[in-house]
Design a protein around this motif. Structure first.
Motif, PDB file in Angstrom:
ATOM      1  N   THR A  90       0.791  -1.230   0.000  1.00 50.77           N
ATOM      2  CA  THR A  90       0.000   0.000   0.000  1.00 50.77           C
ATOM      3  C   THR A  90       0.822   1.277   0.000  1.00 50.77           C
ATOM      4  O   THR A  90       0.294   2.340  -0.321  1.00 50.77           O
ATOM      5  CB  THR A  90      -0.919   0.031   1.225  1.00 50.77           C
ATOM      6  N   SER A  91       2.086   1.199   0.398  1.00 51.69           N
ATOM      7  CA  SER A  91       2.929   2.392   0.588  1.00 51.69           C
ATOM      8  C   SER A  91       2.387   3.289   1.701  1.00 51.69           C
ATOM      9  O   SER A  91       2.677   4.482   1.734  1.00 51.69           O
ATOM     10  CB  SER A  91       3.068   3.201  -0.708  1.00 51.69           C
ATOM     11  N   GLY A  97      -5.289   1.842  -0.390  1.00 53.58           N
ATOM     12  CA  GLY A  97      -4.171   0.919  -0.556  1.00 53.58           C
ATOM     13  C   GLY A  97      -4.659  -0.444  -0.981  1.00 53.58           C
ATOM     14  O   GLY A  97      -5.427  -1.097  -0.257  1.00 53.58           O
ATOM     15  N   THR A  98      -4.257  -0.887  -2.171  1.00 49.31           N
ATOM     16  CA  THR A  98      -4.656  -2.199  -2.669  1.00 49.31           C
ATOM     17  C   THR A  98      -3.681  -3.261  -2.181  1.00 49.31           C
ATOM     18  O   THR A  98      -2.492  -3.001  -1.976  1.00 49.31           O
ATOM     19  CB  THR A  98      -4.691  -2.197  -4.203  1.00 49.31           C
ATOM     20  N   SER A 158       7.491   4.383  -4.063  1.00 44.41           N
ATOM     21  CA  SER A 158       7.566   5.518  -4.974  1.00 44.41           C
ATOM     22  C   SER A 158       8.738   5.381  -5.941  1.00 44.41           C
ATOM     23  O   SER A 158       8.642   5.793  -7.102  1.00 44.41           O
ATOM     24  CB  SER A 158       7.692   6.820  -4.169  1.00 44.41           C
ATOM     25  N   ALA A 209       7.552   2.930  -8.626  1.00 45.84           N
ATOM     26  CA  ALA A 209       6.565   3.556  -9.514  1.00 45.84           C
ATOM     27  C   ALA A 209       7.223   4.575 -10.422  1.00 45.84           C
ATOM     28  O   ALA A 209       6.886   4.688 -11.607  1.00 45.84           O
ATOM     29  CB  ALA A 209       5.466   4.212  -8.689  1.00 45.84           C
ATOM     30  N   LYS A 266      -1.667   7.199  -4.949  1.00 47.21           N
ATOM     31  CA  LYS A 266      -1.264   5.966  -4.280  1.00 47.21           C
ATOM     32  C   LYS A 266      -0.786   6.229  -2.863  1.00 47.21           C
ATOM     33  O   LYS A 266      -1.146   5.511  -1.922  1.00 47.21           O
ATOM     34  CB  LYS A 266      -0.146   5.294  -5.096  1.00 47.21           C
ATOM     35  N   VAL A 295      -4.852   4.699  -8.553  1.00 47.49           N
ATOM     36  CA  VAL A 295      -4.145   3.742  -7.697  1.00 47.49           C
ATOM     37  C   VAL A 295      -3.707   2.531  -8.502  1.00 47.49           C
ATOM     38  O   VAL A 295      -2.583   2.036  -8.362  1.00 47.49           O
ATOM     39  CB  VAL A 295      -5.054   3.318  -6.516  1.00 47.49           C
ATOM     40  N   ARG A 296      -4.576   2.052  -9.390  1.00 52.83           N
ATOM     41  CA  ARG A 296      -4.200   0.916 -10.239  1.00 52.83           C
ATOM     42  C   ARG A 296      -3.039   1.279 -11.161  1.00 52.83           C
ATOM     43  O   ARG A 296      -2.158   0.452 -11.424  1.00 52.83           O
ATOM     44  CB  ARG A 296      -5.406   0.477 -11.067  1.00 52.83           C
ATOM     45  N   ALA A 320      -0.663   3.419 -10.534  1.00 52.91           N
ATOM     46  CA  ALA A 320       0.562   3.426  -9.729  1.00 52.91           C
ATOM     47  C   ALA A 320       1.028   2.008  -9.437  1.00 52.91           C
ATOM     48  O   ALA A 320       2.228   1.710  -9.452  1.00 52.91           O
ATOM     49  CB  ALA A 320       0.328   4.193  -8.425  1.00 52.91           C
ATOM     50  N   ASP A 321       0.094   1.095  -9.175  1.00 51.17           N
ATOM     51  CA  ASP A 321       0.467  -0.295  -8.929  1.00 51.17           C
ATOM     52  C   ASP A 321       1.124  -0.910 -10.164  1.00 51.17           C
ATOM     53  O   ASP A 321       2.129  -1.620 -10.058  1.00 51.17           O
ATOM     54  CB  ASP A 321      -0.774  -1.111  -8.548  1.00 51.17           C
ATOM     55  N   ARG A 330       4.595   0.412 -10.563  1.00 54.25           N
ATOM     56  CA  ARG A 330       5.506  -0.232  -9.628  1.00 54.25           C
ATOM     57  C   ARG A 330       5.958  -1.582 -10.158  1.00 54.25           C
ATOM     58  O   ARG A 330       7.141  -1.937 -10.095  1.00 54.25           O
ATOM     59  CB  ARG A 330       4.829  -0.417  -8.266  1.00 54.25           C
TER      60      ARG A 330
END
Length: 410
Positions: free
Chosen positions: A211-212, A248-249, A329, A332, A345, A368-369, A371-372, A375
């Motif tokens: 989740t960071s 946070g996923t 980060s 990403a 994110k 958020v997706r 950013a995932d 990453r």
């Protein structure tokens, strides 16, 4: 006039002068003799007030004695007044802790002094003395607190606005942290923690990696934060430091880990109760008192993390849980993630205009997706990058031919 008996209340001969007189043990704790005036109800009231303060400190009700009486209009008096305000009460706990730590370096030098009489030469000698004796970090914190306190004192009209003598000093800034973890190291840590019985810690590390979130946000997670959106499952929170929303996923592996942990607790966690707990204690062959796990605090999380880190990576490893937030980060960014996606994110505003970030880049699942995915892409690129720069000798007569992305020796 009736005579009453009060602990530590002393009458001088003739009853003209009275004092609340602390014992040597009380003096070590920070209490000082307090003149109470002529013997009478007013003096008794003052003595009882200080006796109550001592008893509250002795019983652990108050964190600090707050026992020293500063001259009216002094720096110490201003700080005591500030700590009684609603503005102080509204500060985040971590911010108040920073103020208190900085104050420990200010109080011995300036507590009794009027702020308007503290000159550039005095503040310069104080700062460089701290710098020499205690290093950049403590001197930086002390100066940061002083400058914030000066603005408060100017608001109290105890000194001139914009006349802080410390502004003439170029403050040294401690180097920022740059450490990161790799995915493989995070997995090793989680497995090591789980095997050693630190299952709540294993979940905290796995969730922090995915989740960071910051350590305080992860250890504060409750079942009420869990949300599901299509195939994604994770936690929707408001960050403790910035009050920004963040989603946070979790990876499938972390989802299974968290659900297994909750099933193994044997109790139902309320929606507003922290999920992740210490491992507690089970009596061994030598006996002992069993102790159930309790929600992680800042200190217990730091201690348990250090214990597992030492077991898994050895005594020389010094990276912290907070560094996993930076790792996300970095991955990403290496994967080409946009600042807007990374901001969503991490639940903060990383460009120059925080106000515009809040208005035009609200937290959303698509960001958020993105950013995932960035990453994951960055993780692959970082894993493939094995070439290291080495010294290239440029000499007359030596032939070089161009290569893709640079030059190399013939």
């Amino acid at each position: 006039m009736a005579k009453i008996k009060l602990k530590h209340f002393v009458r001088r001969k003739g009853g003209k002068h009275t004092y609340w007189m602390p014992t040597p043990k009380m003096v070590e704790a920070g209490f000082s003799p307090v003149p109470c005036g002529p013997d009478g109800p007013d003096a008794w009231k003052i003595a009882q007030e200080w006796e109550d303060r001592w008893q509250a400190y002795r019983k652990g009700i108050t964190r600090s004695p707050a026992a020293r009486r500063y001259p009216i209009g002094s720096v110490g008096d201003a700080f005591e007044r500030y700590r009684q305000t609603k503005t102080w009460a509204a500060l985040k706990p971590r911010t108040r802790e920073d103020w208190e730590r900085g104050w420990t370096w200010i109080e011995p030098f300036f507590g009794d002094r009027p702020p308007a009489r503290i000159t550039f030469e005095i503040i310069d000698a104080w700062y460089h003395g701290l710098l020499k004796k205690h290093g950049v970090d403590k001197a930086y914190r002390a100066m940061k607190t002083w400058r914030s306190l000066y603005r408060v004192m100017s608001g109290m009209q105890l000194c001139g606005v914009g006349q802080d003598p410390s502004l003439g000093i170029r403050r040294k800034t401690p180097p920022g942290r740059s450490e990161t973890w790799s995915e493989g190291e995070a997995v090793r840590f989680v497995k090591g923690a789980w095997r050693e019985g630190y299952r709540g810690l294993a979940c905290i590390v796995a969730v922090a990696w995915d989740t960071s979130f910051s350590p305080v946000d992860v250890r504060s997670l409750t079942p009420g934060h869990a949300v599901e959106a299509r195939e994604d499952w994770g936690f929707l929170i408001r960050r403790g430091k910035t009050d920004e929303a963040a989603f946070g996923t979790l990876s499938l592996r972390t989802q299974r880990l968290v659900l297994t942990y909750l099933d193994g607790l044997g109790v139902t966690i309320l929606d507003d109760a922290p999920m992740f707990r210490t491992r507690g204690y089970a009596p061994g062959p030598k006996g002992g008192r069993p102790r159930a796990g309790v929600p992680y605090t800042k200190d217990s999380l730091v201690d348990d993390f250090a214990d597992v880190r030492r077991l898994v990576f050895g005594p020389d490893e010094k990276r912290r849980l907070m560094d996993m937030r930076r790792s996300g980060s970095v991955e990403a960014n290496a994967g080409g993630g946009a600042l807007e996606a990374i901001s969503a994110k991490m639940g903060n505003s990383i460009d120059r205009s925080k106000r515009l970030q809040k208005v035009y880049m609200p937290v959303n699942l698509a960001a958020v997706r993105a950013a995932d995915e960035a990453r994951r892409k960055g993780r692959r690129l970082l894993g493939m990058e094995q070439n290291k720069a080495k010294k290239l000798k440029l000499a007359a007569g030596k032939k070089l031919k161009p290569t893709r992305g640079g030059t190399r020796s013939a």
